[in-house]
Design an enzyme around this catalytic site. Structure first.
Site, PDB file in Angstrom:
ATOM      1  N   ASP A   1       0.609  -0.643  -0.465  1.00 49.04           N
ATOM      2  CA  ASP A   1       0.083   0.195   0.478  1.00 49.04           C
ATOM      3  C   ASP A   1       0.777   1.101   0.225  1.00 49.04           C
ATOM      4  OD1 ASP A   1      -1.862  -1.869   0.463  1.00 49.04           O
ATOM      5  OD2 ASP A   1      -3.092  -0.841   1.691  1.00 49.04           O
ATOM      6  N   ASP A   2       0.257   2.596  -0.753  1.00 51.23           N
ATOM      7  CA  ASP A   2       0.646   3.930  -0.822  1.00 51.23           C
ATOM      8  C   ASP A   2       2.258   4.189  -1.314  1.00 51.23           C
ATOM      9  OD1 ASP A   2      -1.478   3.346   2.104  1.00 51.23           O
ATOM     10  OD2 ASP A   2      -0.118   3.883   3.173  1.00 51.23           O
TER      11      ASP A   2
ATOM     12  N   HIS B   1       3.418  -2.139   3.551  1.00 52.05           N
ATOM     13  CA  HIS B   1       3.580  -0.977   2.709  1.00 52.05           C
ATOM     14  C   HIS B   1       4.778  -1.501   2.341  1.00 52.05           C
ATOM     15  CE1 HIS B   1       0.449  -0.838   5.515  1.00 52.05           C
ATOM     16  NE2 HIS B   1       0.046   0.751   5.062  1.00 52.05           N
TER      17      HIS B   1
HETATM   18 ZN   LIG Z   1      -2.679   3.581   2.846  1.00 48.15          ZN
END
Ligand SMILES: [Zn+2]
Length: 195
Positions: free
Chosen positions: A12-13, A158
């Site tokens: 993610d991100d 992440h």
């Molecule tokens: Zn996120």
């Protein structure tokens, strides 16, 4: 015949200019695929990484344009955060994002329904959280909530650092590598789309 547990790796991100290439290198080395829940603002900033993710056969999911909390069902916000990002990826890469993950995993039920019916997205949270954003950092996953009888286990990592820009992701790389080394136990797959 041994039936291996299926694992879907999600990041993610990102994309992130330093860590995403390192994750891609690891995946390439271990011949595995992953789903990257990108933020639109990062996708716009790092087009070469989006190209590389797609060229190497990975998938991209919609994690909103600016990692915006979707606490309300607000048309303007959904247009800006979901639809604009969706169109950006389609217009630039002819790629249709199919998975959606709300920032922090939080969103009202009516948005989930709208994502599925109106925007044709499969909402995907996770089964195992790597907690790679929590200090002290670990080098291996905690498997206390491992759902052994679930068909595919989705793991949250992440590659981006939106929530804590000063952090490193070296521990994430280590966790991912340690997991990828267990290919005799696991098959690394993409999550399944809801029909
Ligand atoms: Zn996120």
């Amino acid at each position: 015949m041994i039936i291996k547990q299926k694992i879907a790796l999600t990041f993610d991100d990102g994309p992130h200019p330093f860590y995403t290439p390192k994750i891609l290198d690891l995946l390439q080395k271990h011949k595995s695929k992953a789903l990257f829940f990108c933020a639109g603002k990062n996708a716009k900033k790092y087009p070469k990484l989006i190209k590389r993710i797609l060229a190497e056969g990975h998938q991209i999911g919609n994690h909103t344009w600016s990692h915006y909390p979707l606490f309300q069902n607000n048309e303007n916000v959904l247009q800006r955060e979901i639809v604009d990002f969706h169109d950006f990826i389609f217009d630039n890469y002819q790629y249709t994002m199919k998975f959606f993950r709300p920032p922090w995993g939080v969103f009202p039920r009516n948005i989930k329904k709208k994502m599925e019916t109106q925007y044709n997205y499969t909402t995907l949270l996770w089964d195992v959280n790597s907690f790679d954003y929590c200090f002290p950092y670990r080098k291996n996953l905690y498997l206390f909530n491992w759902k052994k009888n679930k068909k595919t286990i989705t793991i949250l990592f992440h590659d981006g650092v939106i929530l804590s820009p000063s952090t490193t992701r070296f521990h994430t790389l280590k966790m991912v590598e340690n997991l990828l080394l267990k290919q005799s136990e696991f098959d690394f797959v993409f999550p399944t789309l809801k029909k």
